[in-house]
Structure formats: structure tokens, C-alpha cells
Design a protein around this motif. Structure first.
Motif, mmCIF file in Angstrom:
data_model
loop_
_atom_site.group_PDB
_atom_site.id
_atom_site.type_symbol
_atom_site.label_atom_id
_atom_site.label_comp_id
_atom_site.label_asym_id
_atom_site.label_seq_id
_atom_site.Cartn_x
_atom_site.Cartn_y
_atom_site.Cartn_z
ATOM 1 N N TYR A 268 0.848 -1.199 0.000
ATOM 2 C CA TYR A 268 0.000 0.000 0.000
ATOM 3 C C TYR A 268 0.878 1.242 0.000
ATOM 4 O O TYR A 268 1.760 1.382 0.843
ATOM 5 N N GLN B 289 -5.585 -9.229 -2.147
ATOM 6 C CA GLN B 289 -5.385 -8.519 -0.884
ATOM 7 C C GLN B 289 -6.473 -7.478 -0.682
ATOM 8 O O GLN B 289 -6.811 -7.135 0.434
ATOM 9 N N LEU C 209 -8.588 8.234 4.148
ATOM 10 C CA LEU C 209 -7.961 7.257 3.256
ATOM 11 C C LEU C 209 -8.056 5.864 3.849
ATOM 12 O O LEU C 209 -7.912 5.684 5.060
ATOM 13 N N VAL C 210 -8.281 4.885 2.998
ATOM 14 C CA VAL C 210 -8.334 3.501 3.480
ATOM 15 C C VAL C 210 -7.180 2.706 2.878
ATOM 16 O O VAL C 210 -6.844 2.875 1.707
ATOM 17 N N ASN C 211 -6.576 1.891 3.683
ATOM 18 C CA ASN C 211 -5.592 0.941 3.186
ATOM 19 C C ASN C 211 -6.362 -0.316 2.762
ATOM 20 O O ASN C 211 -6.845 -1.064 3.605
ATOM 21 N N PRO C 212 -6.491 -0.533 1.453
ATOM 22 C CA PRO C 212 -7.355 -1.634 0.988
ATOM 23 C C PRO C 212 -6.816 -3.004 1.360
ATOM 24 O O PRO C 212 -7.560 -3.986 1.336
ATOM 25 N N ILE C 213 -5.531 -3.069 1.689
ATOM 26 C CA ILE C 213 -4.963 -4.374 2.048
ATOM 27 C C ILE C 213 -5.408 -4.761 3.457
ATOM 28 O O ILE C 213 -5.701 -5.924 3.726
ATOM 29 N N ASP D 61 -19.557 -0.506 -1.271
ATOM 30 C CA ASP D 61 -19.847 -1.003 -2.616
ATOM 31 C C ASP D 61 -20.620 -2.312 -2.500
ATOM 32 O O ASP D 61 -20.951 -2.749 -1.398
ATOM 33 N N TRP E 196 -19.792 -5.210 -2.599
ATOM 34 C CA TRP E 196 -19.136 -6.295 -1.874
ATOM 35 C C TRP E 196 -18.883 -5.925 -0.405
ATOM 36 O O TRP E 196 -18.238 -6.665 0.327
ATOM 37 N N TYR F 228 -17.172 -3.225 0.679
ATOM 38 C CA TYR F 228 -15.947 -2.450 0.923
ATOM 39 C C TYR F 228 -16.223 -0.957 0.808
ATOM 40 O O TYR F 228 -17.060 -0.537 0.011
ATOM 41 N N PRO F 229 -15.529 -0.158 1.602
ATOM 42 C CA PRO F 229 -15.848 1.262 1.653
ATOM 43 C C PRO F 229 -15.438 2.027 0.397
ATOM 44 O O PRO F 229 -14.356 1.813 -0.135
ATOM 45 N N VAL F 230 -16.351 2.884 -0.062
ATOM 46 C CA VAL F 230 -16.044 3.841 -1.118
ATOM 47 C C VAL F 230 -16.077 5.203 -0.446
ATOM 48 O O VAL F 230 -17.106 5.589 0.103
ATOM 49 N N ARG G 214 -7.272 6.386 7.832
ATOM 50 C CA ARG G 214 -6.361 7.444 8.226
ATOM 51 C C ARG G 214 -6.926 8.760 7.707
ATOM 52 O O ARG G 214 -7.511 8.808 6.629
#
Ligand SMILES: Cc1cc2nc3c(=O)[nH]c(=O)nc-3n(C[C@H](O)[C@H](O)[C@H](O)COP(=O)(O)O)c2cc1C
Ligand code: SF4
Ligand code: SF4
Lengths: 426, 80
Positions: free
Chosen positions: A176, A326, B13-17, B36, B38, B40-42, B72
């Protein structure tokens, strides 16, 4: 010395087997003994040949400016793109040119270590590079310390942060990076990653200078580039061309179908180019307004008898399977997009109309939301397909799926999905 | 920050991992985040002015409430 206007350059002296160090020095002349110069690199205007076409000097400056005694120069010869063969062709011809360039870049950023990365699934390449590195070790006057690294082959293993992750911690998973540009690090040591072909050009610029380099190509895309051409061609080949030549000239030189339907430019994460635009110049700035790019130097020729939607589906399905899984939007979004494309291929009975609308929405929904640009590449591919094959898409939606979409003859040589359904990253 | 003038903006901000996609953030900061298909945040990508205290507060809730510490807040100096 190679005459400034003559081709090939990085494939100069190619003879079917890699040049030894002695043959290499004979063919290209010695590397200069003066200190490596960032200004020279900057003046050459070289841009990266690994996909993003980012100015090489700017990246080198960023890493060179980092503090720290230990730095790494990383040569990316992973060639994750299944349709690309350029790094392999280059290393089978002039491995020492790649290493010369890497050494020069290492000198610029102040790195004593050069990590040369090539996939272990390509033992011939590993062998060529191993030999070249050994040869240089014996003539160790050349200074830096070369190490060969062989991560397993995966599409995303060649992504730069995944490659650094491998060198750092033996995992080919992208990292990331909220802010760009981002300085990748191995431990605490800043690392510069450059594609193998980029390094080879540096090896020439170091010898012959930036004016020599700029004698071919355009002012904004100077120099030459390797192109891997496949699809409707007599035989898939790798050519070295001057940037800025018409795309038509390139496919003619490759003996491709002279009247194709479209070309897939850049690679699996690239974009379709309508054959109406065959006379466009082969360079990043000329292709950008058409939504296309030079990318990793791939051209796949789709003849009029082919179906662009099927080809796109096959590639997207493969790319979905290559997700590192991931990030949610990539791990779930790409298979969903592949599924929509499957319905579009099948036509009306499978709900092609609804699939088309979903496809447009989903492309918008996943773009930019992965840790790396893998999903963005698929989005670019799918959007370009919907645009370039718009009429054809319409036929599919109306339930008139073409004959080509039902045949088993395909033009993109997508690898078989041996690992389908497996969560390969766990 | 205290008494300083609240100039500029912020983005969430999102860390998608790290994100596991259970979507708590969308409940904690519904103006900034939706999920979304699934889960996960948009997240709104436009910087939000720091002067918008309600939004800033909800972003902080989301950051603290995220079970994976995937969120964050980042300040941007020049909101458009
Ligand atoms: C999913 C993905 C896969 C990539 N695979 C490769 C690869 O196999 N080889 C490569 O040289 N660059 C690859 N890249 C590009 C690298 O991240 C990086 O931009 C490049 O190595 C930088 O070198 P350059 O500046 O010389 O082009 C990939 C990028 C992405 C997003
Ligand atoms: S975007 Fe996809 S390929 Fe890239 S790190 Fe995330 S899951 Fe892996
Ligand atoms: S709360 Fe955190 S982990 Fe959960 S969906 Fe939001 S960002 Fe992801």
C-alpha cells in the motif's frame, strides 16, 4: 559504436545466443570511466519501458536524494505480461548491456548492490543472467555487487512494490502506497526499480551520449523501444522500433494482417486501438488521446474475423485470477467484471443488456481502489473494449452474438487457468 | 490545532490491504463513506474543508472504530 540512425540498438549484435562479456565489449565498446551522470540521463529524456513511461532520470533523482548509506538498484526482468517477450529477447541477446545500465544507474543513486530479478519459471533466462553475473564477478574491476533473485512467476510479481516485497520478505505481494511518488525500501534501504529494457537503453546512453540517443524517436518520446507483436501475425516476434513511427509500419514489419479490426496496445492491462487509427504515431503522447498507450510494448493484432469481446473476456478472466486478492475491490470486482463479460459474450439469453450496464458501473466502482494498479489495468482494457467494439457490443446485447465469439479460435494467447478457483495467495 | 484557523481540508484514506470490508466506517461516517456491492468502503475523494467540524468528527469516529486500523485522516493544504 552504433550509428545514431541505425536500428537495432539494444538488440545490436543479437546472434541467437547471449554475447559474452568480451563479445559485448567488442560490439558496444567500453563503458566510460567517468562518474555516472544524472544530467546525462536527464538530457536523454529516457522514459521507463516497463509500462508507466515515467522519466527514468526523475525516479533516479528521487532515490539518489534519499539519505542512507545502503541503497539498492533493482532490475525488473520479471516480464509478467504473457504477451510480452521483449525482456527475454533482450537478455537472450545482450545481457551485459542490461547489467551495464543497471550498474550505471547504481552509480547515479549511490547503490553498491544490484538485484537482478527474473522469474524462476523461466530457467533459460535465469541461466543467461547467472552466467553474465558470474562473468562480471570474475572481472570484478567493474565494482558493484550483482545478485540474482528469482521470485516465482505471477502477473503482479513484476509490479514494483511486489518485487521489493519479495526482496525484503519473500512475498510477491504489492504494498500500500498512499502517496506517490513513494520511495520503496528493502529493509531501510531505498531502492530504485527499473525495467530490464530501460537499463539497456541506459547502457547505451552512458556510452554514446544523450544526443546520440535522441537521434531516433520524438522529442517527447526519444529513442527506440522493443515491441512484442502477436495475434494475427505470421509468427509472433519482438521488434525494435524508433518511437514515433506509425503503428501501421510496425505491424507491417511484423508481417501482420494488413487490415485488422483492432490492436490491443500495451498488454493485458492496456487498451484496444481501433484500426481506423493505424497511422497514429507509436508513442505515449500520440496514443494517449485515443485512450491507448505504449505500455509494456505489447501489440496484439485482432483480425476482422475475430471477436474483441471474447478476447477481452478471456484476458479479464485471467487477470481476475491473477489478482493478489489482498484488496476487496480487486479480489471481488475483477471476477465480477469477468462474469459480466461472459454474459455479454453469450448474448441475450444470459442477460447481456443488464450485464453491459453493470459492467460500466463496476468499472467506475473499482477504479483506483486497489493497493496497486492491477485492477485499473483491467478497467482500462474493458472500457476500451466497450468503446472500440461498441457496434459489436450492441449486436451481442441485441442477441446477435457473432460467430467468432462461439468459435474456439482466439488471438490472445492467454495462459490456461490451471489455478482457477484456488486462493493461490493463501 | 487549538485556536489556529482551520484552513485547508482533509481526506479519509483507506488501506485496501488491511480493510476487511465489514463496513463499520460507513455507519460511523455515513456522509463520507458508503459501501460497494461487496461491502468495501467507497470514500469521498474530494477534500472536505476542515471547517466542517461534523464531518471531521465523524471521520475521527470512523478511524477509531475501524477494527483493522485501516483508516487514516490526511490533511490537504489546498481544498478546491
Ligand atoms: C500489475 C502490474 C504488473 C507489472 N509487471 C511488470 C513486469 O512484469 N515487468 C516490469 O518491468 N514492470 C512491471 N510493472 C511495472 C512496474 O511496476 C514498474 O513501473 C516498472 O518496473 C518500472 O520500470 P521502468 O520505469 O523502467 O518502466 C507492472 C505493473 C503493474 C501495475
Ligand atoms: S489491487 Fe489487486 S493485485 Fe493489487 S495488491 Fe490489491 S488485490 Fe493485489
Ligand atoms: S471499518 Fe475499517 S476494516 Fe471495516 S470496512 Fe471500514 S475501513 Fe474496512
Amino acid at each position: 559504436m552504433i550509428a545514431p540512425d541505425s536500428l537495432p540498438r539494444v538488440l545490436h549484435g543479437a546472434s541467437g545466443r547471449p554475447l559474452t562479456l568480451a563479445q559485448h565489449d567488442e560490439a558496444f565498446g567500453p563503458m566510460p570511466r567517468t562518474a555516472p551522470s544524472l544530467d546525462l540521463l536527464e538530457a536523454s529524456g529516457l522514459t521507463g519501458r516497463g509500462g508507466a513511461a515515467f522519466p527514468t532520470a526523475r525516479k533516479a533523482r528521487l532515490i539518489g536524494d534519499q539519505r542512507g548509506h545502503t541503497k539498492f538498484m533493482v532490475v525488473n526482468a520479471m516480464e509478467g505480461e504473457p504477451a510480452a517477450h521483449k525482456d527475454r529477447t533482450l537478455i537472450s541477446a545482450n545481457p551485459h548491456l542490461v547489467l551495464d545500465g543497471a550498474q550505471y544507474l547504481a552509480g547515479i543513486i549511490g547503490a553498491r548492490h544490484v538485484a537482478v530479478c527474473v522469474s524462476r519459471d523461466d530457467p533459460i533466462m535465469v541461466n543467461h543472467l547467472q552466467r553474465a553475473v558470474h562473468e562480471r564477478d570474475r572481472h570484478s574491476a567493474r565494482g558493484v555487487n550483482f545478485e540474482l533473485h528469482t521470485p516465482p512467476w505471477r502477473y503482479v510479481a513484476g509490479e514494483e512494490s511486489a518485487l521489493i516485497h519479495w526482496l525484503d520478505d519473500n512475498e510477491s505481494l504489492p504494498q500500500y502506497r498512499p502517496r506517490r511518488p513513494h520511495v520503496l525500501r528493502i529493509g531501510h534501504a531505498p531502492a530504485l526499480v527499473d525495467n530490464a529494457e530501460t537499463c539497456a537503453h541506459v547502457g547505451l546512453i552512458a556510452r554514446y551520449g544523450s544526443d546520440w540517443f535522441r537521434r531516433l524517436g520524438t522529442p517527447t518520446s526519444p529513442g527506440t523501444a522493443l515491441v512484442s507483436i502477436s495475434g494475427a501475425v505470421a509468427r509472433p516476434t519482438v521488434l525494435e522500433v524508433a518511437l514515433g513511427v506509425p503503428v501501421r509500419t510496425i505491424i507491417e514489419r511484423a508481417g501482420a494482417d494488413p487490415d485488422p479490426q483492432a490492436l490491443l496496445m500495451g498488454g493485458y492491462g492496456g487498451a484496444w486501438l481501433d484500426a481506423r487509427h493505424l497511422d497514429v504515431a507509436y508513442s505515449a503522447d500520440a496514443l494517449a488521446p485515443l485512450g491507448s498507450s505504449v505500455g509494456a510494448g505489447v501489440i496484439i493484432v485482432l483480425p476482422r474475423t475475430g471477436c474483441g469481446i471474447v478476447e477481452t473476456f478471456r484476458i479479464a478472466r485471467w487477470m481476475a485470477n491473477e489478482s493478489a486478492r489482498q484488496c476487496g475491490p480487486c479480489a471481488f470486482g475483477l471476477p465480477a467484471i469477468a462474469e459480466d463479460l461472459a454474459r455479454l459474450v453469450a448474448g441475450d439469453s444470459a442477460g447481456a443488456g443488464a450485464a453491459y450496464d453493470r459492467l460500466v458501473d463496476r468499472c467506475g466502482a473499482i477504479e483506483g481502489r486497489g493497493a496497486c494498479r492491477h485492477p485499473d489495468g483491467v478497467v482500462r482494457l474493458v472500457r476500451s473494449a466497450l468503446r472500440v467494439f461498441a457496434d459489436h457490443v450492441e449486436d451481442h446485447v441485441r442477441g446477435r452474438a457473432c460467430a467468432a465469439s462461439r468459435s474456439n479460435h482466439h488471438y490472445s494467447a492467454v495462459p490456461t487457468l490451471e489455478r482457477e478457483e484456488e486462493l493461490i495467495w493463501e | 490545532m487549538g485556536m489556529r484557523r482551520r484552513v485547508g481540508g482533509f481526506v479519509l484514506l483507506v488501506n485496501p490491504i488491511l480493510c476487511d470490508g465489514f463496513g463499520h466506517c460507513a455507519e460511523l461516517a455515513p456522509d463520507l463513506v458508503h459501501v460497494d456491492e461487496w461491502g468495501y468502503p467507497v470514500i469521498v475523494t474530494e477534500p472536505v474543508p476542515l471547517a466542517n467540524l461534523a464531518a471531521l468528527e465523524s471521520a475521527r469516529y470512523a478511524v477509531r472504530g475501524c477494527p483493522r486500523q485501516a483508516l487514516r485522516i490526511e490533511r490537504v493544504s489546498d481544498p478546491h
